[in-house]
Design an enzyme around this catalytic site. Structure first.
Site, PDB file in Angstrom:
ATOM      1  CE  LYS A 149       3.524  -1.969  -2.167  1.00  0.00           C
ATOM      2  NZ  LYS A 149       3.168  -3.867  -1.943  1.00  0.00           N
ATOM      3  CE1 TYR A 188       0.188  -0.237  -1.249  1.00  0.00           C
ATOM      4  CE2 TYR A 188       0.458   1.814  -3.302  1.00  0.00           C
ATOM      5  CZ  TYR A 188       0.313   0.481  -3.600  1.00  0.00           C
ATOM      6  OH  TYR A 188       0.300  -1.357  -3.862  1.00  0.00           O
ATOM      7  CB  SER A 239      -8.045 -13.737  -0.023  1.00  0.00           C
ATOM      8  OG  SER A 239      -7.949 -12.538   0.155  1.00  0.00           O
ATOM      9  CB  SER A 251       7.459  -3.384  -4.888  1.00  0.00           C
ATOM     10  OG  SER A 251       7.381  -1.925  -4.476  1.00  0.00           O
TER      11      SER A 251
END
Length: 291
Positions: free
Chosen positions: A160, A156, A10, A142
């Site tokens: 990753k 976060y 999106s 990543s």
């Protein structure tokens, strides 16, 4: 022409990648959540762009955190693609900035559900098709933060690092079967909407305990994501993805760092070291794994 599933289409890297791949003549299944509600306008914009540019982009409802949604989307895509799935690009992701202590357990779970388990759910959904055709490409968006673990971005970074590890092991397991698993590690691209869509920590009040010690870190993180005239163009990430799609099977590098600035050589050294470590261990235990 390849049939490509792209999650998180999106906005940001997703939308740029969808357009870039479609311009190259591929069929792109641009997946996202809420195509009839909150993302309805975005979905219509994508459809109209495809019409205007005579491009093959199909918008598909998909929530990577839901087994039922993934199964329904895969059935729709497989029917349209006559069972041929050439590429999966795991791009969907969320970010939370804040002290580790300020995140609720539910929020930590949410970021792993999307960034790691959602990606793995998609991998498992496409692999039966790739096994049947004995070919395929799994690509995972990543981050440089998989290697560079910054405060206020702990959850976060952890997610990753986790998807890096998962993608790396898929690389070793699948390479001999004709299926590539590769990792793209972008740096900070301030002109994307990564932080504007972030989730706010559930318990921000804990910052009071830390006082002014976190203010320099906050300023530094804000600086990383503040657009300037020198900000890198996120289109270069979409172009890298497109090049990897076009690269022959077996020739794609496992790790692909991009846009990480002056620290990129160190990230690349860590990537190379990790691969060398794996090769050394495999050799020691008498296992032959494709590079």
């Amino acid at each position: 022409m390849k049939r490509i599933i792209l999650t998180g289409s999106s906005s940001g890297f997703g939308w740029l990648t969808a357009k870039t791949l479609a311009k190259q003549g591929h069929i792109v299944y641009a997946t996202m959540r809420n195509v009839t509600t909150t993302n309805a306008a975005v979905a219509q914009t994508i459809r109209q762009w495809a019409i205007d540019h005579d491009a093959a982009i199909r918008v598909v409802e998909l929530d990577v955190t839901s087994d039922a949604s993934v199964q329904q989307a895969m059935a729709e895509i497989a029917d349209d693609a006559n069972g041929q799935i050439d590429v999966l690009i795991n791009n969907a992701g969320i970010v939370i900035t804040g002290l580790n202590e300020s995140l609720s357990t539910e929020q930590a779970n949410q970021i792993f559900q999307v960034n790691v388990l959602g990606a793995d759910r998609m991998i498992k959904a496409v692999l039966p098709y790739m096994h049947a055709q004995k070919s395929g490409l799994l690509m995972h968006l990543s981050s440089g933060l998989a290697r560079l673990h910054l405060p206020l971005l702990g959850a976060y970074s952890a997610s990753k690092a986790a998807i890096d590890a998962l993608a790396e092991t898929y690389h070793y397991e699948l390479r001999a079967l004709g299926i590539d698993s590769v990792i793209v590690q972008p740096g900070a691209y301030p002109t994307t909407d990564l932080l504007t869509k972030q989730i706010n920590p559930a318990n921000p009040g804990v910052e009071e305990v830390y006082g002014e010690t976190i203010l320099p870190i906050k300023r530094g993180i804000a600086h990383m994501f503040t657009p300037t005239e020198k900000s890198p163009d996120p289109q270069e990430v979409a172009d890298l993805i497109a090049r990897l799609v076009e690269t022959p099977a077996g020739e794609r590098p496992l790790w692909n760092a991009i846009g990480i600035g002056g620290v990129q050589p160190y990230v690349e050294q860590l990537n190379q070291g990790t691969q060398q470590l794996a090769a050394t261990v495999f050799n020691a235990i008498g296992v032959t794994v494709p590079a």
